[in-house]
Design a protein around this motif. Structure first.
Motif, PDB file in Angstrom:
ATOM      1  N   PHE A 167      -5.022   5.186  -2.777  1.00  0.00           N
ATOM      2  CA  PHE A 167      -5.771   6.445  -2.791  1.00  0.00           C
ATOM      3  C   PHE A 167      -6.255   6.781  -1.375  1.00  0.00           C
ATOM      4  N   GLY A 168      -6.569   5.743  -0.605  1.00  0.00           N
ATOM      5  CA  GLY A 168      -7.045   5.965   0.748  1.00  0.00           C
ATOM      6  C   GLY A 168      -6.003   6.539   1.684  1.00  0.00           C
ATOM      7  N   VAL A 169      -4.732   6.253   1.441  1.00  0.00           N
ATOM      8  CA  VAL A 169      -3.695   6.757   2.359  1.00  0.00           C
ATOM      9  C   VAL A 169      -2.980   7.999   1.816  1.00  0.00           C
ATOM     10  N   THR A 170      -3.388   8.444   0.616  1.00  0.00           N
ATOM     11  CA  THR A 170      -2.831   9.691   0.079  1.00  0.00           C
ATOM     12  C   THR A 170      -3.880  10.791  -0.011  1.00  0.00           C
ATOM     13  N   GLY A 171      -5.152  10.392  -0.125  1.00  0.00           N
ATOM     14  CA  GLY A 171      -6.203  11.382  -0.335  1.00  0.00           C
ATOM     15  C   GLY A 171      -6.283  11.873  -1.761  1.00  0.00           C
TER      16      GLY A 171
ATOM     17  N   TRP B 264     -16.697   3.912 -15.248  1.00  0.00           N
ATOM     18  CA  TRP B 264     -17.661   4.948 -14.887  1.00  0.00           C
ATOM     19  C   TRP B 264     -19.070   4.372 -14.747  1.00  0.00           C
ATOM     20  N   ILE B 265     -19.459   3.449 -15.613  1.00  0.00           N
ATOM     21  CA  ILE B 265     -20.802   2.856 -15.547  1.00  0.00           C
ATOM     22  C   ILE B 265     -21.000   2.143 -14.211  1.00  0.00           C
ATOM     23  N   PHE B 266     -19.999   1.409 -13.774  1.00  0.00           N
ATOM     24  CA  PHE B 266     -20.132   0.638 -12.540  1.00  0.00           C
ATOM     25  C   PHE B 266     -20.025   1.501 -11.293  1.00  0.00           C
ATOM     26  N   LEU B 267     -19.225   2.569 -11.354  1.00  0.00           N
ATOM     27  CA  LEU B 267     -18.870   3.287 -10.124  1.00  0.00           C
ATOM     28  C   LEU B 267     -19.334   4.741 -10.090  1.00  0.00           C
ATOM     29  N   GLN B 268     -19.384   5.388 -11.242  1.00  0.00           N
ATOM     30  CA  GLN B 268     -19.732   6.810 -11.374  1.00  0.00           C
ATOM     31  C   GLN B 268     -18.786   7.703 -10.565  1.00  0.00           C
ATOM     32  N   ASP B 269     -19.072   7.945  -9.318  1.00  0.00           N
ATOM     33  CA  ASP B 269     -18.178   8.745  -8.493  1.00  0.00           C
ATOM     34  C   ASP B 269     -17.855   7.978  -7.221  1.00  0.00           C
ATOM     35  N   VAL B 270     -16.587   8.009  -6.808  1.00  0.00           N
ATOM     36  CA  VAL B 270     -16.158   7.344  -5.575  1.00  0.00           C
ATOM     37  C   VAL B 270     -15.472   8.391  -4.694  1.00  0.00           C
ATOM     38  N   PRO B 271     -16.223   9.026  -3.817  1.00  0.00           N
ATOM     39  CA  PRO B 271     -15.614  10.046  -2.957  1.00  0.00           C
ATOM     40  C   PRO B 271     -14.732   9.426  -1.883  1.00  0.00           C
ATOM     41  N   ILE B 272     -13.821  10.222  -1.357  1.00  0.00           N
ATOM     42  CA  ILE B 272     -12.994   9.818  -0.221  1.00  0.00           C
ATOM     43  C   ILE B 272     -13.484  10.581   1.006  1.00  0.00           C
TER      44      ILE B 272
ATOM     45  N   THR C  91       0.829  -1.204   0.000  1.00  0.00           N
ATOM     46  CA  THR C  91       0.000   0.000   0.000  1.00  0.00           C
ATOM     47  C   THR C  91       0.863   1.252   0.000  1.00  0.00           C
ATOM     48  N   ILE C  92       1.917   1.245   0.815  1.00  0.00           N
ATOM     49  CA  ILE C  92       2.811   2.413   0.884  1.00  0.00           C
ATOM     50  C   ILE C  92       3.512   2.633  -0.456  1.00  0.00           C
ATOM     51  N   ILE C  93       4.000   1.558  -1.062  1.00  0.00           N
ATOM     52  CA  ILE C  93       4.709   1.688  -2.348  1.00  0.00           C
ATOM     53  C   ILE C  93       3.764   2.203  -3.428  1.00  0.00           C
ATOM     54  N   ASN C  94       2.558   1.632  -3.508  1.00  0.00           N
ATOM     55  CA  ASN C  94       1.576   2.105  -4.488  1.00  0.00           C
ATOM     56  C   ASN C  94       1.211   3.565  -4.243  1.00  0.00           C
ATOM     57  N   ALA C  95       1.059   3.906  -2.963  1.00  0.00           N
ATOM     58  CA  ALA C  95       0.675   5.275  -2.605  1.00  0.00           C
ATOM     59  C   ALA C  95       1.750   6.274  -3.015  1.00  0.00           C
ATOM     60  N   LYS C  96       3.009   5.916  -2.828  1.00  0.00           N
ATOM     61  CA  LYS C  96       4.099   6.827  -3.181  1.00  0.00           C
ATOM     62  C   LYS C  96       4.188   7.052  -4.688  1.00  0.00           C
ATOM     63  N   THR C  97       3.587   6.143  -5.456  1.00  0.00           N
ATOM     64  CA  THR C  97       3.556   6.320  -6.911  1.00  0.00           C
ATOM     65  C   THR C  97       2.621   7.456  -7.305  1.00  0.00           C
ATOM     66  N   ILE C  98       1.558   7.649  -6.516  1.00  0.00           N
ATOM     67  CA  ILE C  98       0.550   8.641  -6.918  1.00  0.00           C
ATOM     68  C   ILE C  98       0.533   9.886  -6.046  1.00  0.00           C
ATOM     69  N   GLY C  99       1.201   9.870  -4.902  1.00  0.00           N
ATOM     70  CA  GLY C  99       1.157  11.040  -4.029  1.00  0.00           C
ATOM     71  C   GLY C  99       1.978  10.851  -2.774  1.00  0.00           C
ATOM     72  N   SER C 100       1.639  11.627  -1.747  1.00  0.00           N
ATOM     73  CA  SER C 100       2.341  11.574  -0.467  1.00  0.00           C
ATOM     74  C   SER C 100       1.524  10.763   0.536  1.00  0.00           C
ATOM     75  N   VAL C 101       2.197   9.858   1.228  1.00  0.00           N
ATOM     76  CA  VAL C 101       1.521   8.991   2.198  1.00  0.00           C
ATOM     77  C   VAL C 101       1.199   9.775   3.463  1.00  0.00           C
ATOM     78  N   LYS C 102      -0.036   9.624   3.917  1.00  0.00           N
ATOM     79  CA  LYS C 102      -0.480  10.266   5.152  1.00  0.00           C
ATOM     80  C   LYS C 102      -0.739   9.181   6.195  1.00  0.00           C
ATOM     81  N   SER C 103       0.002   9.223   7.279  1.00  0.00           N
ATOM     82  CA  SER C 103      -0.148   8.229   8.335  1.00  0.00           C
ATOM     83  C   SER C 103      -1.092   8.740   9.416  1.00  0.00           C
ATOM     84  N   LEU C 104      -1.623   7.803  10.181  1.00  0.00           N
ATOM     85  CA  LEU C 104      -2.453   8.140  11.325  1.00  0.00           C
ATOM     86  C   LEU C 104      -1.570   8.366  12.547  1.00  0.00           C
ATOM     87  N   SER C 105      -2.038   9.179  13.460  1.00  0.00           N
ATOM     88  CA  SER C 105      -1.336   9.332  14.732  1.00  0.00           C
ATOM     89  C   SER C 105      -1.715   8.175  15.649  1.00  0.00           C
TER      90      SER C 105
END
Length: 423
Positions: free
Chosen positions: A318-322, A334-342, A179-193
């Motif tokens: 996407f969940g750990v980068t926002g 798009w047909i199956f999902l349309q919009d997937v908010p975070i 998850t961390i490696i995939n996340a770093k491909t698309i953005g910055s990883v945000k960890s929980l406190s």
């Protein structure tokens, strides 16, 4: 289950899900007599039989048709220094090897259960494989109360109170690393406190009262079978791991069936599924900790008949980068999902109305920051199909990032899809 069978069962799971190579990695179990059952050296992990498993007796006598694993010295060193550990797994899963070769450890605070299951992660300096020096290095780290250790330029080793416990820790840590490696491909990883994770644990709802009388008519038993089949398929497809994942299905009116808590997802049986009727749980069973959220969604949305709440490695990136999860990639997405908010971490806590209010015909799925993805649908197979499409879309977006910018389907094309497929 005999140690030989435990080891065969676990090594098959590890090998056939791409978490080690043909001759790489090793597993051991120590029994009540102090005998250590261990995988053999240099034998194909894809075709091991129970008779191939070696045993090193407490007096040092070796029994079996092969040589014990060349890494046996560090298995024994762990057992000698940590009598509470009864099983050890060492392997070379790709994501954790990536951390191993850059000399760092994954931050398990990205997902609550990763920290809770894996605990703090240790680090053992490099030594020659199979050497006593390597065994000493690893045992020293385990002696400091670590149950999972990154081995410098080598891989990972984890211990557990039994082999199921060790496998759950191993699989969860590799998932966290991916998850961390995939996340770093698309953005910055945000960890929980630590406080965020503590609040997650403290919000676990009080159990519903137990039913006085339970019935298991044929339609109820059929739903149990559907749920166990979908859980098994999700695990096989890499969209659910043993430590996390909830599946529920409406039964009658607002009554439903749901997966339990504290049961490894790989091993769920029909009898583990929990019936929720009139707001009461099946006696003697503990439903998923997200049972309240499922109940609220069913009450508010009579058109929804099934829910899957899980973690999959690309959606969780996407969940750990926002980062925005844009499904305007191919028509099917798009047909199956349309919009997937975070939605923010904590939106799934008891008493929060965000997700039940947000879910609709046009929003069948949401990503919960640093936690999971929730997907809804009519039939359970349809819901699972949506989950697959979402994960494949997330994977495509992640893989596209290094090669160029997403060229999304335009508004005109989206409207045409809406008119043809959704009206």
């Amino acid at each position: 289950m005999h140690p030989r069978d435990q080891i065969i069962h676990t090594i098959n799971r590890i090998y056939y899900h791409g978490l080690t190579t043909t001759t790489g990695g090793n597993i051991s179990v120590i029994d009540g007599n102090g005998d250590i059952w261990v995988t053999p050296s240099g034998i194909d992990k894809g075709s091991l039989r129970r008779e191939d498993i070696m045993v090193v007796r407490s007096d040092g006598t070796v029994e079996g048709p092969h040589k014990p694993s060349s890494e046996f010295p560090f298995h024994k060193a762990i057992y000698d220094n940590r009598p509470d550990i009864k099983a050890v797994i060492h392997a070379h899963p790709p994501a954790l090897v990536s951390f191993s070769i850059v000399h760092t450890i994954p931050d398990t605070n990205v997902i609550p259960q990763a920290k809770n299951i894996c605990g703090p992660i240790g680090y053992a300096p490099y030594e020659l494989p199979g050497s006593q020096l390597l065994g000493n290095n690893i045992a020293k780290v385990f002696k400091e109360a670590y149950n999972a250790v990154i081995m410098e330029n080598h891989g990972v080793v984890v211990g557990g109170t039994d082999l199921k416990d060790a496998f759950q820790r191993f699989e969860t840590l590799e998932f966290c690393a991916r998850t961390i490696i995939n996340a770093k491909t698309i953005g910055s990883v945000k960890s929980l406190s630590d406080e965020d994770i503590e609040s997650f644990e403290s919000q676990i709802p009080v159990l519903q009262p137990e039913q006085d009388h339970v019935e298991y008519p044929s339609d109820e038993r059929e739903i149990r079978q559907q749920i166990t089949n979908i859980v098994r398929r999700a695990c096989q497809q890499g969209m659910m791991i043993s430590s996390y994942g909830t599946v529920s299905c409406r039964w009658r009116n607002n009554d439903f069936l749901i997966t339990p808590t504290n049961v490894l997802r790989w091993d769920i049986t029909l009898d583990d599924i929990v019936q929720i009727r009139d707001g009461k749980r099946e006696p003697g069973k503990v439903p998923s900790r997200s049972v309240w959220l499922h109940q609220e969604i069913y009450r508010k949305h009579p058109e929804i008949n099934s829910i899957i709440l899980t973690q999959s490695p690309y959606l969780m990136a996407f969940g750990v980068t926002g980062e925005k999860f844009d499904v305007r990639t191919i028509p099917e997405s798009w047909i199956f999902l349309q919009d997937v908010p975070i939605v923010p971490f904590g939106s799934h806590f008891k008493g929060k109305k965000i997700i039940p209010e947000l879910i609709s015909k046009d929003i069948p799925a949401v990503i919960i920051e640093n936690d999971s993805v929730l997907v809804t649908g009519d039939k359970l197979l349809q819901t699972f199909d949506r989950l697959e499409v979402a994960e494949f879309s997330a994977k495509s977006l992640t893989m596209a990032k290094p090669i160029g910018q997403l060229q999304a389907i335009g508004d005109k094309e989206v409207e045409a899809l809406r008119q043809k497929f959704l009206n």
